[in-house]
Motif scaffolding. Structure first.
Motif, mmCIF file in Angstrom:
data_model
loop_
_atom_site.group_PDB
_atom_site.id
_atom_site.type_symbol
_atom_site.label_atom_id
_atom_site.label_comp_id
_atom_site.label_asym_id
_atom_site.label_seq_id
_atom_site.Cartn_x
_atom_site.Cartn_y
_atom_site.Cartn_z
ATOM 1 N N ALA A 25 39.440 -67.273 -4.544
ATOM 2 C CA ALA A 25 38.690 -66.096 -4.096
ATOM 3 C C ALA A 25 39.305 -64.797 -4.621
ATOM 4 N N MET A 26 40.595 -64.625 -4.394
ATOM 5 C CA MET A 26 41.249 -63.349 -4.739
ATOM 6 C C MET A 26 41.423 -63.211 -6.251
ATOM 7 N N GLY A 27 41.848 -64.297 -6.887
ATOM 8 C CA GLY A 27 42.131 -64.234 -8.324
ATOM 9 C C GLY A 27 40.865 -64.068 -9.153
ATOM 10 N N SER B 160 48.824 -62.689 -0.171
ATOM 11 C CA SER B 160 48.807 -63.931 0.610
ATOM 12 C C SER B 160 47.373 -64.429 0.683
ATOM 13 N N ALA B 161 47.191 -65.689 1.072
ATOM 14 C CA ALA B 161 45.816 -66.233 1.106
ATOM 15 C C ALA B 161 45.046 -65.740 2.314
ATOM 16 N N CYS B 162 45.610 -64.793 3.022
ATOM 17 C CA CYS B 162 44.844 -63.978 3.971
ATOM 18 C C CYS B 162 44.448 -64.662 5.262
ATOM 19 N N PHE C 121 38.059 -64.217 2.853
ATOM 20 C CA PHE C 121 37.023 -64.299 1.816
ATOM 21 C C PHE C 121 36.123 -63.079 1.798
ATOM 22 N N LYS C 122 35.711 -62.642 2.983
ATOM 23 C CA LYS C 122 34.781 -61.515 3.068
ATOM 24 C C LYS C 122 35.334 -60.270 2.376
ATOM 25 N N HIS C 123 36.667 -60.189 2.250
ATOM 26 C CA HIS C 123 37.299 -59.005 1.656
ATOM 27 C C HIS C 123 37.617 -59.184 0.170
ATOM 28 N N PRO D 73 35.633 -73.238 -9.170
ATOM 29 C CA PRO D 73 35.896 -73.493 -7.757
ATOM 30 C C PRO D 73 36.169 -74.976 -7.498
ATOM 31 N N HIS D 74 37.170 -75.253 -6.666
ATOM 32 C CA HIS D 74 37.580 -76.635 -6.394
ATOM 33 C C HIS D 74 37.814 -76.820 -4.898
ATOM 34 N N THR D 75 38.183 -78.023 -4.500
ATOM 35 C CA THR D 75 38.282 -78.325 -3.061
ATOM 36 C C THR D 75 39.730 -78.504 -2.591
ATOM 37 N N THR E 22 30.131 -72.011 2.797
ATOM 38 C CA THR E 22 29.831 -70.731 3.453
ATOM 39 C C THR E 22 31.095 -70.072 4.015
ATOM 40 N N ARG E 23 31.115 -68.743 4.042
ATOM 41 C CA ARG E 23 32.158 -67.970 4.703
ATOM 42 C C ARG E 23 31.497 -66.821 5.450
ATOM 43 N N ILE E 24 31.939 -66.595 6.684
ATOM 44 C CA ILE E 24 31.358 -65.510 7.485
ATOM 45 C C ILE E 24 31.757 -64.155 6.886
ATOM 46 N N THR E 25 30.785 -63.225 6.911
ATOM 47 C CA THR E 25 31.132 -61.837 6.618
ATOM 48 C C THR E 25 30.476 -60.952 7.662
ATOM 49 N N ILE F 56 45.297 -67.860 -14.824
ATOM 50 C CA ILE F 56 45.774 -69.253 -14.913
ATOM 51 C C ILE F 56 45.562 -69.936 -13.562
ATOM 52 N N ASP F 57 45.052 -71.157 -13.582
ATOM 53 C CA ASP F 57 44.908 -71.920 -12.335
ATOM 54 C C ASP F 57 45.300 -73.381 -12.560
ATOM 55 N N ARG F 58 46.003 -73.951 -11.581
ATOM 56 C CA ARG F 58 46.464 -75.343 -11.692
ATOM 57 C C ARG F 58 45.287 -76.324 -11.595
ATOM 58 N N GLY G 218 42.084 -75.870 -2.289
ATOM 59 C CA GLY G 218 42.711 -74.664 -1.750
ATOM 60 C C GLY G 218 42.062 -74.194 -0.464
ATOM 61 N N SER G 219 41.692 -72.901 -0.440
ATOM 62 C CA SER G 219 41.166 -72.282 0.787
ATOM 63 C C SER G 219 39.746 -71.768 0.613
ATOM 64 N N SER G 220 39.083 -72.078 -0.492
ATOM 65 C CA SER G 220 37.824 -71.385 -0.800
ATOM 66 C C SER G 220 36.643 -72.326 -1.012
ATOM 67 N N HIS G 221 36.612 -73.448 -0.309
ATOM 68 C CA HIS G 221 35.461 -74.339 -0.451
ATOM 69 C C HIS G 221 34.814 -74.581 0.916
ATOM 70 N N VAL H 272 38.147 -80.862 4.599
ATOM 71 C CA VAL H 272 39.392 -80.232 5.059
ATOM 72 C C VAL H 272 39.698 -79.079 4.116
ATOM 73 N N CYS H 273 40.088 -77.965 4.701
ATOM 74 C CA CYS H 273 40.390 -76.753 3.935
ATOM 75 C C CYS H 273 41.597 -76.149 4.649
ATOM 76 N N ALA H 274 42.443 -75.386 3.968
ATOM 77 C CA ALA H 274 43.664 -74.924 4.643
ATOM 78 C C ALA H 274 43.779 -73.406 4.677
HETATM 79 C C1 LIG Z 1 38.224 -73.594 6.690
HETATM 80 C C2 LIG Z 1 38.291 -72.169 6.292
HETATM 81 C C3 LIG Z 1 37.352 -71.282 6.808
HETATM 82 C C4 LIG Z 1 37.400 -69.930 6.473
HETATM 83 N N1 LIG Z 1 36.439 -69.092 6.932
HETATM 84 C C5 LIG Z 1 36.405 -67.807 6.536
HETATM 85 C C6 LIG Z 1 35.328 -66.975 6.906
HETATM 86 O O1 LIG Z 1 34.396 -67.414 7.573
HETATM 87 N N2 LIG Z 1 35.348 -65.694 6.466
HETATM 88 C C7 LIG Z 1 36.350 -65.200 5.702
HETATM 89 O O2 LIG Z 1 36.305 -64.024 5.338
HETATM 90 N N3 LIG Z 1 37.392 -65.978 5.322
HETATM 91 C C8 LIG Z 1 37.432 -67.260 5.711
HETATM 92 N N4 LIG Z 1 38.451 -68.090 5.315
HETATM 93 C C9 LIG Z 1 39.567 -67.534 4.548
HETATM 94 C C10 LIG Z 1 39.272 -67.402 3.084
HETATM 95 O O3 LIG Z 1 38.463 -68.464 2.626
HETATM 96 C C11 LIG Z 1 40.598 -67.314 2.337
HETATM 97 O O4 LIG Z 1 41.306 -66.184 2.836
HETATM 98 C C12 LIG Z 1 40.411 -67.164 0.852
HETATM 99 O O5 LIG Z 1 39.498 -68.105 0.365
HETATM 100 C C13 LIG Z 1 41.759 -67.318 0.169
HETATM 101 O O6 LIG Z 1 41.579 -67.143 -1.214
HETATM 102 P P1 LIG Z 1 42.819 -67.226 -2.203
HETATM 103 O O7 LIG Z 1 42.319 -66.771 -3.513
HETATM 104 O O8 LIG Z 1 43.979 -66.537 -1.600
HETATM 105 O O9 LIG Z 1 43.193 -68.782 -2.223
HETATM 106 P P2 LIG Z 1 42.493 -69.968 -3.056
HETATM 107 O O10 LIG Z 1 41.037 -69.700 -3.189
HETATM 108 O O11 LIG Z 1 42.927 -71.240 -2.453
HETATM 109 O O12 LIG Z 1 43.098 -69.799 -4.511
HETATM 110 C C14 LIG Z 1 44.433 -70.029 -4.847
HETATM 111 C C15 LIG Z 1 44.426 -70.602 -6.249
HETATM 112 O O13 LIG Z 1 45.734 -70.589 -6.780
HETATM 113 C C16 LIG Z 1 45.860 -71.729 -7.606
HETATM 114 N N5 LIG Z 1 47.298 -71.970 -7.783
HETATM 115 C C17 LIG Z 1 48.202 -72.177 -6.798
HETATM 116 N N6 LIG Z 1 49.426 -72.341 -7.311
HETATM 117 C C18 LIG Z 1 49.305 -72.234 -8.656
HETATM 118 C C19 LIG Z 1 50.231 -72.333 -9.734
HETATM 119 N N7 LIG Z 1 51.540 -72.578 -9.525
HETATM 120 N N8 LIG Z 1 49.766 -72.196 -10.999
HETATM 121 C C20 LIG Z 1 48.444 -71.943 -11.213
HETATM 122 N N9 LIG Z 1 47.536 -71.852 -10.223
HETATM 123 C C21 LIG Z 1 47.953 -71.990 -8.957
HETATM 124 C C22 LIG Z 1 45.117 -72.804 -6.837
HETATM 125 O O14 LIG Z 1 44.728 -73.900 -7.633
HETATM 126 C C23 LIG Z 1 43.939 -72.022 -6.289
HETATM 127 O O15 LIG Z 1 42.786 -72.138 -7.122
HETATM 128 C C24 LIG Z 1 38.430 -69.451 5.622
HETATM 129 C C25 LIG Z 1 39.373 -70.336 5.107
HETATM 130 C C26 LIG Z 1 39.294 -71.689 5.408
HETATM 131 C C27 LIG Z 1 40.307 -72.630 4.835
#
Ligand SMILES: Cc1cc2nc3c(=O)[nH]c(=O)nc-3n(C[C@H](O)[C@H](O)[C@H](O)COP(=O)(O)OP(=O)(O)OC[C@H]3O[C@@H](n4cnc5c(N)ncnc54)[C@H](O)[C@@H]3O)c2cc1C
Length: 391
Positions: free
Chosen positions: A13-15, A346-348, A353-355, A38-40, A48-51, A32-34, A42-45, A320-322
């Motif tokens: 989401a953030m990157g 941080s993954a927030c 996601f909404k932000h 979009p994949h399943t 739907t995400r609430i906004t 760069i992504d490992r 991390g935290s972004s699958h 499952v999502c973390a």
């Molecule tokens: C179940 C669930 C419900 C949620 N509901 C909401 C909601 O309703 N509304 C809302 O606003 N937010 C919600 N969130 C939170 C929101 O989805 C997350 O805050 C957001 O998706 C995090 O995005 P991210 O980019 O930080 O992480 P990710 O999207 O997980 O991205 C991190 C990326 O880094 C990559 N990576 C990690 N390490 C390496 C490495 N060493 N080298 C290369 N690549 C690497 C990974 O492969 C991954 O693609 C929810 C989260 C979850 C899990």
């Protein structure tokens, strides 16, 4: 060695938002992504995400989400994809221990913020909630509801995909299936080593989600905890009026009894609901990524049965999502205390996601000018001084 002006580690989401905004600004950017987002993993699958504009988590988030809503619409216009569905959002407290003077109640906090920021909304009593939303049962006589017409949901996988595609069209170089193993810095820039190459950049943004603690070490490994969350799609009954008639929702029915959900989407025959848990920590490596039949049954009996009319006990899909969570559940967005030219995100804490669209724009501004138009100072890592000192 490859060179670029800006490098982004992690294209979730953030990157994805960050590389898109950097490429749009004409910056020579590498992402760069490992995995292959979009994949399943991390935290972004999970579809739907609430906004919502009135972000009960805190006033500091309101300007961020406002910018995101603008950007989702810009991205829709550019891509022709539907990303943000303004279904309306219902926040409800219907709890035996509800105290109308309790400033920590999520519905009351949401109402107070909407009033302060002039966000369009309605405050609903029990009779109005029952009349407007008959699909939701167990509404106590002292329940209170907040309805925000601009709230709804965004589609996370599509948002990521669209931003990565638009970034590539604007010249971004994206390496997928490649893991960053080491980062170092000096006065001139940053050197990032992956399992396949070394890249030198002027600026680095680390948006590594669940993996950030492991990649960045202290103090982030101590400050970021990973929590397994379960998502359930329950089958809708054939004549259920849940498709196109139901809002996105967040319900509190008591201490440790809250859950949230989405409208049933046309053609899918199911409605997604989920809870959040912060008591059993995990790691990206050890996370149990399957939902058991026992967990499905528990979810139905404890949250769905008798509360949402028109759903059966059959789970048509689960996931499952973390979350990656800080000690105060707010974000960390700050320059790395030791690595130069490096911004850490941080993954927030399960509400990012909404932000993300707006934060990507802010991170691009940081790369270009060393600061962002949005005030992100409340997200500094320094607020955890005690934790940092004990390392
Ligand atoms: C179940 C669930 C419900 C949620 N509901 C909401 C909601 O309703 N509304 C809302 O606003 N937010 C919600 N969130 C939170 C929101 O989805 C997350 O805050 C957001 O998706 C995090 O995005 P991210 O980019 O930080 O992480 P990710 O999207 O997980 O991205 C991190 C990326 O880094 C990559 N990576 C990690 N390490 C390496 C490495 N060493 N080298 C290369 N690549 C690497 C990974 O492969 C991954 O693609 C929810 C989260 C979850 C899990």
């Amino acid at each position: 060695m490859e060179r670029c002006e800006a490098l982004v580690i992690g294209l979730g989401a953030m990157g994805a938002a960050t590389v898109y905004q950097l490429a749009k600004a004409g910056v020579n950017v590498v992402g760069i992504d490992r995995h292959h987002p979009p994949h399943t993993f991390g935290s972004s699958h999970g579809d739907t995400r609430i906004t919502r504009l009135s972000v009960g988590e805190g006033a500091q988030y309101v300007p961020i989400v406002r910018n995101s809503h603008r950007i989702w619409r810009e991205l829709e216009a550019l891509s022709g994809e539907s990303l943000f569905e303004q279904t309306g959002l219902l926040v409800l407290t219907s709890s035996p221990d509800f105290d109308p003077a309790d400033e920590t109640d999520f519905t009351l906090r949401t109402i107070a913020l909407a009033q302060t920021y002039g966000i369009e909304h309605e405050v609903l009593d029990a009779a109005q909630i029952r009349q407007r939303f008959p699909q939701f049962a167990q509404v106590r006589d002292d329940a209170i509801g907040y309805f925000e017409p601009e709230g709804g949901f965004v589609r996370p996988e599509r948002c990521i995909d669209v931003q990565l595609r638009l970034a590539e069209q604007r010249g971004a170089t994206l390496y997928k299936g490649e893991t960053v193993t080491h980062i170092s810095s000096d006065e001139q820039g940053v050197t990032v080593t992956t399992d396949q190459r070394t890249v030198r950049a002027d600026k680095l943004v680390v948006t590594a989600g669940n993996w950030a603690g492991g990649l960045l070490g202290a103090p982030f490994d101590r400050l970021l905890s990973v929590y397994r969350q379960k998502l359930f799609w329950f089958e809708t009954e054939p004549d259920a009026e849940l498709v196109g008639h139901s809002p996105t929702f967040i319900f509190t029915h008591g201490p440790d009894d809250d859950f949230y959900g989405f409208p049933a989407l046309p053609g899918e025959g199911s409605l997604k609901v989920a809870t959040a848990q912060y008591h059993s920590a995990s790691t990206p490596e050890t996370l149990d990524r399957t939902v058991s039949a026992e967990e499905e049954r528990e979810m139905y009996e404890q949250r769905v049965q008798g509360r949402i009319a028109g759903l059966t006990d059959r789970v048509v899909k689960s996931a499952v999502c973390a979350y990656t969570v800080t000690p105060d559940r707010h974000f960390i967005i700050d320059e790395h205390p030791r690595l130069q030219h490096t911004l850490v995100v941080s993954a927030c804490s399960g509400h990012g996601f909404k932000h993300s669209a707006a934060l990507g724009e802010a991170f691009a501004q940081w790369c270009l000018r060393g600061k962002s138009e949005l005030d992100l100072s409340l997200f500094s890592v320094g607020r955890f001084e005690q934790e940092c000192q004990s390392l």
